[in-house]
Design an enzyme around this catalytic site. Structure first.
Site, PDB file in Angstrom:
ATOM      1  N   HIS A   1       0.731  -1.230   0.054  1.00 44.10           N
ATOM      2  CA  HIS A   1      -0.005  -0.082  -0.024  1.00 44.10           C
ATOM      3  C   HIS A   1       0.931   1.131  -0.005  1.00 44.10           C
ATOM      4  O   HIS A   1       1.861   1.460   0.540  1.00 44.10           O
ATOM      5  CB  HIS A   1      -0.967  -0.025   1.238  1.00 44.10           C
ATOM      6  CG  HIS A   1      -0.138  -0.238   2.582  1.00 44.10           C
ATOM      7  ND1 HIS A   1       0.351   1.068   3.244  1.00 44.10           N
ATOM      8  CD2 HIS A   1       0.045  -1.287   3.210  1.00 44.10           C
ATOM      9  CE1 HIS A   1       0.830   0.633   4.359  1.00 44.10           C
ATOM     10  NE2 HIS A   1       0.652  -0.692   4.312  1.00 44.10           N
ATOM     11  N   ASP A   2       0.320   2.193  -0.860  1.00 40.07           N
ATOM     12  CA  ASP A   2       0.995   3.515  -0.928  1.00 40.07           C
ATOM     13  C   ASP A   2       2.305   3.736  -1.387  1.00 40.07           C
ATOM     14  O   ASP A   2       2.902   4.665  -0.952  1.00 40.07           O
ATOM     15  CB  ASP A   2       0.942   4.302   0.565  1.00 40.07           C
ATOM     16  CG  ASP A   2      -0.385   4.057   1.195  1.00 40.07           C
ATOM     17  OD1 ASP A   2      -1.279   4.986   0.736  1.00 40.07           O
ATOM     18  OD2 ASP A   2      -0.596   3.548   2.152  1.00 40.07           O
TER      19      ASP A   2
ATOM     20  N   GLY B   1       5.082  -0.992   2.603  1.00 33.03           N
ATOM     21  CA  GLY B   1       4.066   0.316   2.502  1.00 33.03           C
ATOM     22  C   GLY B   1       5.135   1.524   2.419  1.00 33.03           C
ATOM     23  O   GLY B   1       5.987   1.709   2.946  1.00 33.03           O
TER      24      GLY B   1
END
Length: 263
Positions: free
Chosen positions: A122-123, A140
């Site tokens: 994520h991200d 992340g």
């Protein structure tokens, strides 16, 4: 159903696929997915979440794109995965959507070569023209600059930034920021030099190569503190104006590093 869509594929109502998109057998495309012209989705893929995929990508079998982030804080927010154009995404890759703790978007640029079993959490932000070899793993919030190369089985710690044109050798453990142009390897990690051959292949002139070599020396070979090295790098702008963009790239990276640079 389009002749390009295998009859066993499941395309949810609401998905937006260009008529030229190809989808293989038993793949599943979720309702909030958009896929651009010329992209090929292999068999047994799952593309879900709020995911946008650009043109002319080749997604091989068994990829999982757009699943929820592996973050306990995630509470179902409509975060996104955005993939650009002309990327190759090989078997068993897993790319997750973003989280509200960051920009909410996991972003992959253009012309990336992403090999089997790569995980992009994520991200993360992945630039253009990168190569991620088999089993490379991004935790992340990782940022990869353009032209970065990660060797197989390399793991990158969360929030790490790797600058443009850097290269990591096989099975490297990357827990600090890696400045542009550098070559790293190992566990514990060490900077082994700068990416001379890669820069030559990308058309760097002898003058630009000389500037990169000097920046490497200032950071890693002359025993300077990071602050002193940064001041010396800034002074190179007067001596080597033809490499101004490369020096500026290094200055910007060092000034915004949050995890400390690999030294």
């Amino acid at each position: 159903m389009s002749a390009n869509i295998h009859p066993t594929a499941i395309i949810h109502e609401g998905a937006q696929l260009h008529p030229s998109v190809t989808v293989g057998a038993y793949s599943i495309i979720g309702p909030h997915v958009s896929i651009g012209a010329g992209t090929c989705v292999g068999p047994h893929c799952v593309i879900e979440g709020h995911t946008s995929i650009g043109d002319d990508n080749h997604i091989f079998q068994f990829a999982s794109l757009g699943a929820q982030p592996q973050d306990k804080k995630y509470a179902g927010e409509p975060t996104r995965l955005a993939i650009g154009n002309r990327n190759t995404i090989r078997e068993f890759c897993t790319f997750n959507t973003g989280t509200s703790q960051d920009t909410g978007v996991t972003r992959i640029g253009d012309d990336n070569w992403i090999m089997a079993y790569v995980h992009i959490a994520h991200d993360c932000v992945v630039g253009n023209n990168t190569i991620l070899a088999n089993n490379a793993t991004l935790a992340g919030h990782v940022h990869l600059g353009d032209w970065v190369i990660l060797g197989g089985l390399t793991g990158v710690h969360q929030f790490v930034k790797i600058g443009a044109h850097a290269m990591a050798g096989f099975a490297s453990r990357v827990a600090q920021d890696v400045p542009p142009f550098m070559m790293i390897e190992g566990n514990p990690l060490a900077v082994r030099g700068f990416n001379l051959e890669g820069l030559r292949r990308r058309g760097f002139t002898p003058e630009r190569l000389k500037a990169v070599k000097q920046m490497h020396r200032l950071l890693y070979r002359q025993g300077l503190t990071l602050e002193d090295a940064m001041q010396a790098i800034a002074a190179l702008l007067q001596e080597m104006p033809e490499a101004a963009q490369d020096i500026a790239l290094m200055q910007s990276f060092l000034a915004t590093s949050t995890r400390g640079i690999a030294r």
